[in-house]
Write an enzyme that holds these catalytic residues in place. Structure first.
Site, PDB file in Angstrom:
ATOM      1  CE  LYS A 175      -0.574   0.480   5.149  1.00  0.00           C
ATOM      2  NZ  LYS A 175      -1.672   0.414   6.175  1.00  0.00           N
ATOM      3  CE  LYS A 183       7.842   6.359  -0.785  1.00  0.00           C
ATOM      4  NZ  LYS A 183       8.521   7.401   0.101  1.00  0.00           N
ATOM      5  N   GLY A 214       9.908  -2.244   0.041  1.00  0.00           N
ATOM      6  CA  GLY A 214      11.181  -2.032   0.965  1.00  0.00           C
ATOM      7  C   GLY A 214      10.548  -1.833   2.318  1.00  0.00           C
ATOM      8  N   GLY A 221      -4.334  -4.181   0.787  1.00  0.00           N
ATOM      9  CA  GLY A 221      -4.942  -5.586   0.499  1.00  0.00           C
ATOM     10  C   GLY A 221      -5.599  -5.891   1.963  1.00  0.00           C
ATOM     11  N   GLY A 272      12.318   5.607  26.287  1.00  0.00           N
ATOM     12  CA  GLY A 272      12.604   4.235  25.938  1.00  0.00           C
ATOM     13  C   GLY A 272      13.938   4.106  25.424  1.00  0.00           C
ATOM     14  CB  ILE A 307      14.594   2.552  18.060  1.00  0.00           C
ATOM     15  CG1 ILE A 307      14.232   1.461  16.992  1.00  0.00           C
ATOM     16  CG2 ILE A 307      13.928   3.924  17.289  1.00  0.00           C
ATOM     17  CD1 ILE A 307      12.657   1.071  16.549  1.00  0.00           C
ATOM     18  N   GLY A 308      15.811   3.645  20.634  1.00  0.00           N
ATOM     19  CA  GLY A 308      16.197   4.841  21.489  1.00  0.00           C
ATOM     20  C   GLY A 308      17.691   4.935  21.486  1.00  0.00           C
ATOM     21  NE  ARG A 342       8.600  -0.732  14.134  1.00  0.00           N
ATOM     22  CZ  ARG A 342       8.211   0.340  13.301  1.00  0.00           C
ATOM     23  NH1 ARG A 342       8.438   1.552  13.798  1.00  0.00           N
ATOM     24  NH2 ARG A 342       7.484   0.018  12.196  1.00  0.00           N
ATOM     25  CG  HIS A 395      48.840  -9.015  14.533  1.00  0.00           C
ATOM     26  ND1 HIS A 395      48.002  -8.769  15.491  1.00  0.00           N
ATOM     27  CD2 HIS A 395      49.738  -8.487  14.366  1.00  0.00           C
ATOM     28  CE1 HIS A 395      48.587  -7.805  16.305  1.00  0.00           C
ATOM     29  NE2 HIS A 395      49.742  -7.595  15.630  1.00  0.00           N
TER      30      HIS A 395
HETATM   31  P1  FAD Z   1       7.575  -3.819   7.393  1.00  0.00           P
HETATM   32  O1  FAD Z   1       8.990  -3.563   6.682  1.00  0.00           O
HETATM   33  O2  FAD Z   1       7.136  -2.951   8.401  1.00  0.00           O
HETATM   34  O3  FAD Z   1       6.807  -4.212   6.088  1.00  0.00           O
HETATM   35  C1  FAD Z   1       5.467  -4.136   5.907  1.00  0.00           C
HETATM   36  C2  FAD Z   1       5.053  -3.670   4.762  1.00  0.00           C
HETATM   37  O4  FAD Z   1       3.580  -3.913   4.509  1.00  0.00           O
HETATM   38  C3  FAD Z   1       4.952  -2.069   4.759  1.00  0.00           C
HETATM   39  O5  FAD Z   1       5.545  -1.590   3.606  1.00  0.00           O
HETATM   40  C4  FAD Z   1       3.647  -1.591   4.750  1.00  0.00           C
HETATM   41  O6  FAD Z   1       3.183  -0.512   3.939  1.00  0.00           O
HETATM   42  C5  FAD Z   1       3.025  -2.955   4.197  1.00  0.00           C
HETATM   43  N1  FAD Z   1       1.490  -2.875   4.518  1.00  0.00           N
HETATM   44  C6  FAD Z   1       0.771  -3.116   5.642  1.00  0.00           C
HETATM   45  N2  FAD Z   1      -0.308  -3.492   5.695  1.00  0.00           N
HETATM   46  C7  FAD Z   1      -0.687  -3.575   4.247  1.00  0.00           C
HETATM   47  C8  FAD Z   1      -1.882  -3.768   3.528  1.00  0.00           C
HETATM   48  N3  FAD Z   1      -3.193  -4.086   4.388  1.00  0.00           N
HETATM   49  N4  FAD Z   1      -1.998  -3.969   2.177  1.00  0.00           N
HETATM   50  C9  FAD Z   1      -0.716  -3.630   1.523  1.00  0.00           C
HETATM   51  N5  FAD Z   1       0.374  -3.425   2.338  1.00  0.00           N
HETATM   52  C10 FAD Z   1       0.597  -3.237   3.439  1.00  0.00           C
HETATM   53  N6  FAD Z   1      16.040  -4.120  12.104  1.00  0.00           N
HETATM   54  C11 FAD Z   1      17.237  -4.682  11.898  1.00  0.00           C
HETATM   55  O7  FAD Z   1      17.236  -5.813  11.622  1.00  0.00           O
HETATM   56  N7  FAD Z   1      18.329  -3.797  11.652  1.00  0.00           N
HETATM   57  C12 FAD Z   1      18.378  -2.660  11.963  1.00  0.00           C
HETATM   58  O8  FAD Z   1      19.182  -1.815  11.900  1.00  0.00           O
HETATM   59  C13 FAD Z   1      16.991  -1.866  12.187  1.00  0.00           C
HETATM   60  N8  FAD Z   1      16.948  -0.425  12.601  1.00  0.00           N
HETATM   61  C14 FAD Z   1      15.569   0.162  12.781  1.00  0.00           C
HETATM   62  C15 FAD Z   1      15.679   1.203  12.959  1.00  0.00           C
HETATM   63  C16 FAD Z   1      14.133   2.030  12.954  1.00  0.00           C
HETATM   64  C17 FAD Z   1      14.033   3.291  13.163  1.00  0.00           C
HETATM   65  C18 FAD Z   1      13.201   1.027  12.993  1.00  0.00           C
HETATM   66  C19 FAD Z   1      11.733   1.817  13.014  1.00  0.00           C
HETATM   67  C20 FAD Z   1      13.274  -0.377  12.599  1.00  0.00           C
HETATM   68  C21 FAD Z   1      14.368  -0.876  12.407  1.00  0.00           C
HETATM   69  N9  FAD Z   1      14.494  -2.140  12.459  1.00  0.00           N
HETATM   70  C22 FAD Z   1      15.576  -2.577  12.276  1.00  0.00           C
HETATM   71  C23 FAD Z   1      13.283  -3.248  12.195  1.00  0.00           C
HETATM   72  C24 FAD Z   1      13.143  -3.514  11.116  1.00  0.00           C
HETATM   73  O9  FAD Z   1      12.807  -2.354  10.143  1.00  0.00           O
HETATM   74  C25 FAD Z   1      11.673  -4.341  11.069  1.00  0.00           C
HETATM   75  O10 FAD Z   1      12.065  -5.622  11.777  1.00  0.00           O
HETATM   76  C26 FAD Z   1      11.523  -5.050   9.607  1.00  0.00           C
HETATM   77  O11 FAD Z   1      11.266  -3.901   8.796  1.00  0.00           O
HETATM   78  C27 FAD Z   1      10.248  -5.689   9.563  1.00  0.00           C
HETATM   79  O12 FAD Z   1      10.044  -6.296   8.140  1.00  0.00           O
HETATM   80  P2  FAD Z   1       8.538  -6.674   7.978  1.00  0.00           P
HETATM   81  O13 FAD Z   1       8.460  -7.010   6.204  1.00  0.00           O
HETATM   82  O14 FAD Z   1       7.980  -7.585   8.879  1.00  0.00           O
HETATM   83  O15 FAD Z   1       7.612  -5.333   7.929  1.00  0.00           O
END
Ligand code: FAD
Length: 473
Positions: A35, A37, A39, A114, A188, A192-193, A280, A452
């Site tokens: 829904k 981008k 990534g 979706g 926190g 992240i904090g 989160r 080394h």
């Molecule tokens: P997401 O990456 O959240 O992707 C979910 C996707 O689903 C999104 O693009 C959303 O738009 C889409 N979506 C949701 N609902 C719908 C719908 N109904 N229909 C269509 N699309 C939908 N992790 C690390 O391993 N290393 C790090 O250094 C790290 N740094 C982080 C720093 C920050 C500031 C944050 C916030 C998080 C960080 N994380 C890190 C955590 C990491 O980003 C997440 O664990 C990871 O992105 C999870 O992937 P995911 O595919 O489960 O979900």
């Protein structure tokens, strides 16, 4: 009529898009619905933008402190707009890359929201996906044999402490600051904090962290958390642990004033901004779960070890199932789910094999059990600890902060946990990941020949230290 697929993935974050590539590589017809981008969080509002800002902050700090290398830099200043531009450029480059990977894998990407439907004229079982298209065109129906929910998570706010995007921010908003505040209160002290605290402190922002538990980075070995707190404090960061912010006593004016409650004491502190980094929440709303028998526990989708929900053809992976909310966990869970769909008998993921990293200065990285966890699980434990001060390359790099600690099973020499704090430890931890995967003993780690001078020598030295035989300390 709906389009038919072997697999439809809801959400194209790190979990979703990697799963789509794996499915397509295995010859499954695959679609992904996104829904926003492709990534997801990691690329657009998580790992990548945060690490880009951290890198700029580190460069600034190193340039200001370059004198001990014999280099005098004058007129060093932060152009925060350019820092943000650089971050944006990196994100855009990777965003293009992920879009190209979708094309290369012949994965159909549907841009829209979706939702899972219940049984319908198209299918006697739940799982048909209705996509409300972003461009306003008619809803598209997808009929998959298997669904993978990878909808991720969003920043949590506290019941009485909501982000307003201005004075009180989530991490999403903080990543897009247009200018640096003079001061910030970070509620926190998790990953992240701490990363924001380290980055902003390097940019000379006055930082205060308020953490509810007794340690920063709860879950890491306590020796590591204590050392991290000490080094952050040495850099001027104020840390309150066993403390919380009273949401009823927040005053907004030119800045924000909050009341910190710590051991029956109330301390009023003020700053330009507040960052909420209090965890989160899984994105389970408005995805049609009410049309399924999927079980929810503590706000997350419940799955078995192969990521099947209660409905065996609907899987869920990544942040939406809770657990360790990390990008590399999300993608590995998706790969396991596809292997399960293909009857490849995947090995369930063992949480003690998952590295955890915090990209603060100093960095923190760990894998496996902490000393306390190992003891609580009944292991008799021996440990080895070596400081970066005894590693030549750390001295050469001008960064001797931190140490490595190994936790080993006394009975059979098995490696139970590795805990590191210091420069580049988020790279060094991969040796421990491999050691855990191949079930290397502590002896085998100590016999591994490290080059080394290299920071990686600390791993071999720590293994020797477990037997009281470290060479350089
Ligand atoms: P997401 O990456 O959240 O992707 C979910 C996707 O689903 C999104 O693009 C959303 O738009 C889409 N979506 C949701 N609902 C719908 C719908 N109904 N229909 C269509 N699309 C939908 N992790 C690390 O391993 N290393 C790090 O250094 C790290 N740094 C982080 C720093 C920050 C500031 C944050 C916030 C998080 C960080 N994380 C890190 C955590 C990491 O980003 C997440 O664990 C990871 O992105 C999870 O992937 P995911 O595919 O489960 O979900």
């Amino acid at each position: 009529m709906p389009e038919e697929y072997d697999v439809v993935i809801l959400g194209a974050g790190t979990g979703g898009y990697v799963t789509a590539i794996k499915a397509a590589q295995e010859g499954l017809t695959t679609a992904i619905v996104e829904k926003d981008k492709v990534g997801g969080t990691c690329l657009h509002t998580g790992c990548i933008p945060s690490k880009s800002l951290l890198k700029s902050a580190e460069v600034y700090s190193e340039m200001k402190n370059s004198e001990h290398f014999g280099i005098e830099a004058s007129g060093v200043s932060v152009q925060f707009g350019k820092v943000q531009e650089r971050k944006e450029k990196i994100v855009q480059q990777l965003y293009q890359g992920v879009q190209q990977l979708m094309q290369k894998g012949k994965i159909d990407v549907y841009k829209g929201h979706g939702r899972i439907l219940g049984s319908s004229i198209f299918s006697p079982i739940s799982g048909t996906i209705s996509v409300e298209m972003e461009d306003g065109s008619e809803n598209v129906m997808l009929l998959p044999k298997n669904v993978i929910i990878a909808t991720g998570s969003s920043p949590k706010t506290l019941a009485d402490l909501k982000a307003d995007g201005e004075k009180i921010m989530t991490s999403n908003q903080a990543l897009n600051l247009e200018e640096l505040p003079k001061s910030i209160i970070i509620v926190g002290g998790g990953v992240i904090g701490v990363e924001f605290a380290s980055m902003l402190a390097d940019f000379e922002v006055d930082v205060t962290i308020v953490e509810y538990s007794s340690f920063l980075l709860p879950g890491e070995d306590e020796d590591i958390s204590q050392h991290l707190q000490q080094t952050l404090e040495n850099r001027g960061v104020k840390v309150f642990t066993d403390a919380n912010v009273n949401p009823e006593k927040i005053k907004k004016g030119g800045g924000v004033s909050v009341t910190v409650e710590q051991e029956a004491e109330e301390i009023e502190i003020s700053a330009d901004k507040v960052l909420l980094s209090v965890g989160r929440k899984a994105n389970i709303e408005d995805i049609g779960l009410e049309n399924t028998d999927i079980e929810i526990d503590n706000g997350c989708i419940v799955t078995n070890q192969y990521y099947q929900s209660k409905e065996s053809h609907i899987y869920a992976i990544g942040d939406v199932i809770g657990g360790m909310q990390l990008a590399h966990v999300a993608s590995r869970e998706g790969i396991t789910a596809i292997d399960h769909i293909l009857n490849h008998s995947p090995m369930p993921i063992d949480s003690t094999m998952i590295p955890k990293c915090t990209y603060s200065r100093p960095e923190v990285a760990s894998i496996g059990l902490t000393e306390k966890e190992a003891q609580n699980q009944g292991f008799s434990v021996k440990t080895g600890r070596v400081s970066f001060r005894s590693i030549g390359k750390a001295l050469v790099a001008g960064d001797t902060e931190g140490f490595t600690k190994l936790v080993v099973n006394e009975e059979n020499d098995d490696l139970l946990g590795v805990h590191m704090i210091g420069s580049h430890v988020t790279e060094l931890i991969s040796e421990a990941s491999l050691a855990k995967l191949i079930d290397a003993s502590n002896l085998e780690i100590s016999e591994t020949i490290h080059p080394h001078p290299a920071l990686s020598e600390i791993v071999g030295e720590a293994a020797l230290a477990v037997e009281g035989k470290a060479i350089h300390s």
